[in-house]
Design a protein around this motif. Sequence first.
Motif, PDB file in Angstrom:
ATOM      1  N   VAL A 172       0.573  -1.157   0.230  1.00 29.15           N
ATOM      2  CA  VAL A 172       0.038   0.172   0.084  1.00 29.15           C
ATOM      3  C   VAL A 172       1.060   1.337   0.104  1.00 29.15           C
ATOM      4  O   VAL A 172       0.743   2.155  -0.775  1.00 29.15           O
ATOM      5  CB  VAL A 172      -0.978  -0.032   1.414  1.00 29.15           C
ATOM      6  N   ALA A 173       1.756   1.105   0.909  1.00 30.52           N
ATOM      7  CA  ALA A 173       2.817   2.400   0.878  1.00 30.52           C
ATOM      8  C   ALA A 173       3.586   2.670  -0.490  1.00 30.52           C
ATOM      9  O   ALA A 173       3.509   3.727  -0.982  1.00 30.52           O
ATOM     10  CB  ALA A 173       3.721   2.099   2.002  1.00 30.52           C
ATOM     11  N   LEU A 174       3.966   1.508  -1.104  1.00 33.10           N
ATOM     12  CA  LEU A 174       4.517   1.775  -2.480  1.00 33.10           C
ATOM     13  C   LEU A 174       3.521   2.297  -3.387  1.00 33.10           C
ATOM     14  O   LEU A 174       3.960   3.412  -4.218  1.00 33.10           O
ATOM     15  CB  LEU A 174       4.840   0.499  -3.080  1.00 33.10           C
ATOM     16  N   HIS A 175       2.074   1.916  -3.530  1.00 28.98           N
ATOM     17  CA  HIS A 175       1.274   2.363  -4.276  1.00 28.98           C
ATOM     18  C   HIS A 175       0.907   4.090  -4.088  1.00 28.98           C
ATOM     19  O   HIS A 175       1.114   4.778  -5.043  1.00 28.98           O
ATOM     20  CB  HIS A 175      -0.036   1.707  -4.131  1.00 28.98           C
ATOM     21  N   VAL A 176       1.090   4.378  -2.703  1.00 30.29           N
ATOM     22  CA  VAL A 176       0.690   5.744  -2.401  1.00 30.29           C
ATOM     23  C   VAL A 176       2.256   6.577  -2.934  1.00 30.29           C
ATOM     24  O   VAL A 176       1.667   7.646  -3.335  1.00 30.29           O
ATOM     25  CB  VAL A 176       0.709   5.854  -0.772  1.00 30.29           C
ATOM     26  N   GLY A 177       3.134   6.122  -2.600  1.00 29.06           N
ATOM     27  CA  GLY A 177       4.302   6.784  -3.072  1.00 29.06           C
ATOM     28  C   GLY A 177       4.334   7.279  -4.547  1.00 29.06           C
ATOM     29  O   GLY A 177       4.836   8.303  -4.955  1.00 29.06           O
ATOM     30  N   VAL A 178       4.032   6.190  -5.459  1.00 27.42           N
ATOM     31  CA  VAL A 178       4.029   6.313  -6.819  1.00 27.42           C
ATOM     32  C   VAL A 178       2.914   7.384  -7.100  1.00 27.42           C
ATOM     33  O   VAL A 178       3.035   8.150  -8.022  1.00 27.42           O
ATOM     34  CB  VAL A 178       3.919   4.829  -7.708  1.00 27.42           C
ATOM     35  N   LEU A 179       1.768   7.242  -6.504  1.00 29.06           N
ATOM     36  CA  LEU A 179       0.672   8.213  -6.895  1.00 29.06           C
ATOM     37  C   LEU A 179       0.694   9.736  -6.323  1.00 29.06           C
ATOM     38  O   LEU A 179      -0.026  10.417  -6.936  1.00 29.06           O
ATOM     39  CB  LEU A 179      -0.603   7.380  -6.677  1.00 29.06           C
ATOM     40  N   ASP A 180       1.265   9.901  -5.346  1.00 31.04           N
ATOM     41  CA  ASP A 180       1.480  11.039  -4.771  1.00 31.04           C
ATOM     42  C   ASP A 180       2.739  11.830  -4.559  1.00 31.04           C
ATOM     43  O   ASP A 180       3.570  11.256  -3.800  1.00 31.04           O
ATOM     44  CB  ASP A 180       0.760  11.016  -3.287  1.00 31.04           C
ATOM     45  N   GLY A 181       2.939  12.656  -5.380  1.00 32.41           N
ATOM     46  CA  GLY A 181       4.368  13.335  -5.508  1.00 32.41           C
ATOM     47  C   GLY A 181       4.821  14.040  -4.265  1.00 32.41           C
ATOM     48  O   GLY A 181       6.095  14.381  -4.239  1.00 32.41           O
ATOM     49  N   ARG A 182       3.839  14.437  -3.532  1.00 38.58           N
ATOM     50  CA  ARG A 182       4.118  15.003  -2.196  1.00 38.58           C
ATOM     51  C   ARG A 182       4.796  14.345  -1.253  1.00 38.58           C
ATOM     52  O   ARG A 182       5.410  14.769  -0.221  1.00 38.58           O
ATOM     53  CB  ARG A 182       2.581  15.518  -1.629  1.00 38.58           C
ATOM     54  N   VAL A 183       4.923  13.015  -1.393  1.00 34.26           N
ATOM     55  CA  VAL A 183       5.466  11.855  -0.634  1.00 34.26           C
ATOM     56  C   VAL A 183       7.066  12.031  -0.659  1.00 34.26           C
ATOM     57  O   VAL A 183       7.459  11.737  -1.800  1.00 34.26           O
ATOM     58  CB  VAL A 183       5.003  10.723  -0.678  1.00 34.26           C
ATOM     59  N   ALA A 184       7.704  12.364   0.316  1.00 38.60           N
ATOM     60  CA  ALA A 184       9.155  12.480   0.058  1.00 38.60           C
ATOM     61  C   ALA A 184       9.888  11.294   0.473  1.00 38.60           C
ATOM     62  O   ALA A 184      10.998  11.150  -0.108  1.00 38.60           O
ATOM     63  CB  ALA A 184       9.649  13.463   1.299  1.00 38.60           C
ATOM     64  N   GLY A 228      12.806   5.257  -6.693  1.00 40.20           N
ATOM     65  CA  GLY A 228      14.027   5.406  -6.597  1.00 40.20           C
ATOM     66  C   GLY A 228      14.705   5.802  -5.437  1.00 40.20           C
ATOM     67  O   GLY A 228      14.438   5.089  -4.477  1.00 40.20           O
ATOM     68  N   ASP A 229      15.399   6.791  -5.146  1.00 35.57           N
ATOM     69  CA  ASP A 229      15.847   7.145  -3.759  1.00 35.57           C
ATOM     70  C   ASP A 229      14.798   7.543  -2.706  1.00 35.57           C
ATOM     71  O   ASP A 229      15.152   7.849  -1.519  1.00 35.57           O
ATOM     72  CB  ASP A 229      17.123   8.062  -3.861  1.00 35.57           C
ATOM     73  N   ARG A 230      13.557   7.645  -3.198  1.00 36.72           N
ATOM     74  CA  ARG A 230      12.798   7.996  -2.024  1.00 36.72           C
ATOM     75  C   ARG A 230      12.075   6.700  -1.320  1.00 36.72           C
ATOM     76  O   ARG A 230      11.251   6.801  -0.495  1.00 36.72           O
ATOM     77  CB  ARG A 230      11.391   8.531  -2.681  1.00 36.72           C
ATOM     78  N   LEU A 231      12.852   5.574  -1.786  1.00 42.15           N
ATOM     79  CA  LEU A 231      12.294   4.291  -1.255  1.00 42.15           C
ATOM     80  C   LEU A 231      13.525   3.483  -0.262  1.00 42.15           C
ATOM     81  O   LEU A 231      14.533   3.631  -0.569  1.00 42.15           O
ATOM     82  CB  LEU A 231      11.908   3.291  -2.255  1.00 42.15           C
ATOM     83  N   LEU A 240       7.488  -0.379  -8.926  1.00 43.14           N
ATOM     84  CA  LEU A 240       7.058   0.808  -8.268  1.00 43.14           C
ATOM     85  C   LEU A 240       8.375   1.064  -7.561  1.00 43.14           C
ATOM     86  O   LEU A 240       8.521   2.448  -7.194  1.00 43.14           O
ATOM     87  CB  LEU A 240       5.825   0.326  -7.280  1.00 43.14           C
ATOM     88  N   MET A 241       8.951   0.211  -7.216  1.00 42.89           N
ATOM     89  CA  MET A 241      10.237   0.601  -6.508  1.00 42.89           C
ATOM     90  C   MET A 241      11.218   1.282  -7.405  1.00 42.89           C
ATOM     91  O   MET A 241      11.808   2.237  -7.152  1.00 42.89           O
ATOM     92  CB  MET A 241      11.028  -1.082  -6.310  1.00 42.89           C
ATOM     93  N   ALA A 242      11.447   0.736  -8.816  1.00 45.32           N
ATOM     94  CA  ALA A 242      12.076   1.556  -9.589  1.00 45.32           C
ATOM     95  C   ALA A 242      11.625   3.089  -9.721  1.00 45.32           C
ATOM     96  O   ALA A 242      12.427   4.058  -9.904  1.00 45.32           O
ATOM     97  CB  ALA A 242      12.170   0.894 -11.087  1.00 45.32           C
ATOM     98  N   ALA A 243      10.277   3.036  -9.765  1.00 44.60           N
ATOM     99  CA  ALA A 243       9.554   4.652  -9.942  1.00 44.60           C
ATOM    100  C   ALA A 243      10.076   5.439  -8.770  1.00 44.60           C
ATOM    101  O   ALA A 243      10.024   6.664  -8.910  1.00 44.60           O
ATOM    102  CB  ALA A 243       8.173   4.513  -9.955  1.00 44.60           C
TER     103      ALA A 243
END
Length: 667
Positions: free
Chosen positions: A564-576, A621-624, A616-619
């Motif tokens: 779920v967190a991975l999906h949220v991060g890809v869909l919301d650019g506000r997530v650092a 990047g260093d945010r993960l 999703l992990m590749a998308a």
Amino acid sequence: MVRIIFAAALLAGAAPLGAQQTARDRLIAYLTAEAARQAQARAATMAGIATPEQARERQVLVRAKLADLIRLETHAGPVVSKVTGRGAGDGYTFERLWYESLPNYRVSAIVYRPPGKGPFPAIIVQPGHGVDGKIGDHPLAAHFARAGFLVLSIDIVGEGERLQHYDPAIGASKVGRPTGEHSMSFEQALPTGGHVSRFFIQDAVRGIDYLMSRPDVDDARIGAFGCSGGGTITAYLAALDPRVRATAVGCYVNDYAHLLGAGGPGPQDGEQSIPFFLERGLDLADWVEAVAPRPFAVISTQADMFPIAGARAAYAEARRFYTASGAPDGITMIEGPGGHGNLGPIMPRIVGFFSRTLKGDAAERAYRPEPIGDPARLLVAGGAVGGAKLQQMIAAEALATPRPTDNALATALRDIARITVSAGAAPPVMTLGADVPVGQHIAAPLSFDAAPGLRVDGRYVRNASAGKRPTLLLLAAQPQATIDAWTKAGWNVLAIEPRGAGGTEELKSPLTGDWTLLSLRALLVGRTPVGMRTDDALAALNWLARRPEAGRIVVQGSGALGPVALHVGVLDGRVAGVISDAAITRYREFVERPISRDMAEVNLPGVLARYDLPDLMAALGDRLALVNPENAIGEPLDAAGLAKLAPARPRIVVRAARDPITPIPFR
């Protein structure tokens, strides 16, 4: 350290938070209401069918929907088979054999043959959810043979001599009873698209092919019979294969209004529950109506766990459909006393139905069940038929196609997970409880409605000092230790309760977990656990991002909340930053492994056609950061597992299992 504890009294402080329902209770109520809404829309459609033309149009539409949902691809050509032994009983002979429904994929079966030359009318019989499979059907199969029918009695996969996970050390399936085996197979097939029932149906279709290849069978007079789980596949077979000239289905035909409603048994097993079935305007009566005008008998017992009122309602609708089709006498209902599968008292009427429709003889025969005796005499291959396993057939389909990379990844996530909330949309109306000062922080319970009547509870802890602070959106079933660690480091924390958390339902197998049935409820109406929880997280983010004290936002998901967190991060650019903690890393592993654990809570239908978690992990990047990543059976991911995440190269953080995650720096 001051520990921030959210006691029950605190959560009960705000009126909206005072209900004693668990998040699972609330989700079940929401999904049940959604199912009722979809059923009502279908009922309005069915009420308008009154002519043969309208009935035929409905059948064409239903078959097209079923083809899309199941994706059955039948295999033609001669049926490979082998007789392994023969025997005789009172008034019949029998052959033990196997046949292939797919290359090297074997179905164990017994042919019961009446005396004489033939050609005989034939019946394919499929067993219910019993570990003994076809052997449990021996008394009724022998009875059919004595009544003049050639019978092909088969083992459904996961039963009899087709156990998929037999462990000689325990003398049984390590997954559990057949419903557990079917649940495992359902989850293995789910990410590939379509529905696992395509393999069950294929077994039966090739069984018809086998019968038609025999010179002692009249291929214009073939019927199908099954009870319970076998009734399910019998209904599927009859709807999709017009060579079945007469069908009798026991203890299956019902409607979802009664199955899912108050007092109903809920959704059933994996092969019986097709994702998006209700959303696409279908119900169980559609299987019966697709058969019209061919003869069909709905068989029910009055004390069944499947409500007799639901069976009667489904029959009444199907009878109206048969009447509209010009065949009002083509359908009948046979009711009997007793509980689930108690067919003995009504077997004379069942045999009479097949005698009338396949032999032109309405005579009923008194039921004389023959004792099974030594079951070894009925075994085809000594207890295990051999050949490929179902998981291997699923994997062969899925792994033959390279993993795609969807250039429109965000669209793919929304399509597959059924995500409806958008990043940056209007925030939900948040109900905040009373502030409680705790050390350097202020704590408050909160809640919002994810949908009318579907409350999501949460806890918000913000630093008491003025100014922006980094903020964690925490998705975890047990958030307290993480709240303590991050607030100690000066962060704000918003922890939201995962939708569907708490409580439990029937376990089909300890290995498949207690989300098996709850996920089926969601899938039937067109929702997914991952998608619903992603909606909740995005809604919370839309509120959190507007808070004056919220600085950069990090999302953490633990266990089943990791994807779920991975999906949220890809869909919301506000997530650092995104932290996936002790979570799976690849959906493809569900297909590759013979056994995976707890798939239902995180699995997605057809996901491998569009993406996998490494995309999703590749998308990101260093945010993960991946903390203690796991494989599909809950073991720490080894070097080989990490290599399969390519092209993603996520940061890996290893921590002691009992230690909470502390803040991780993200650029």
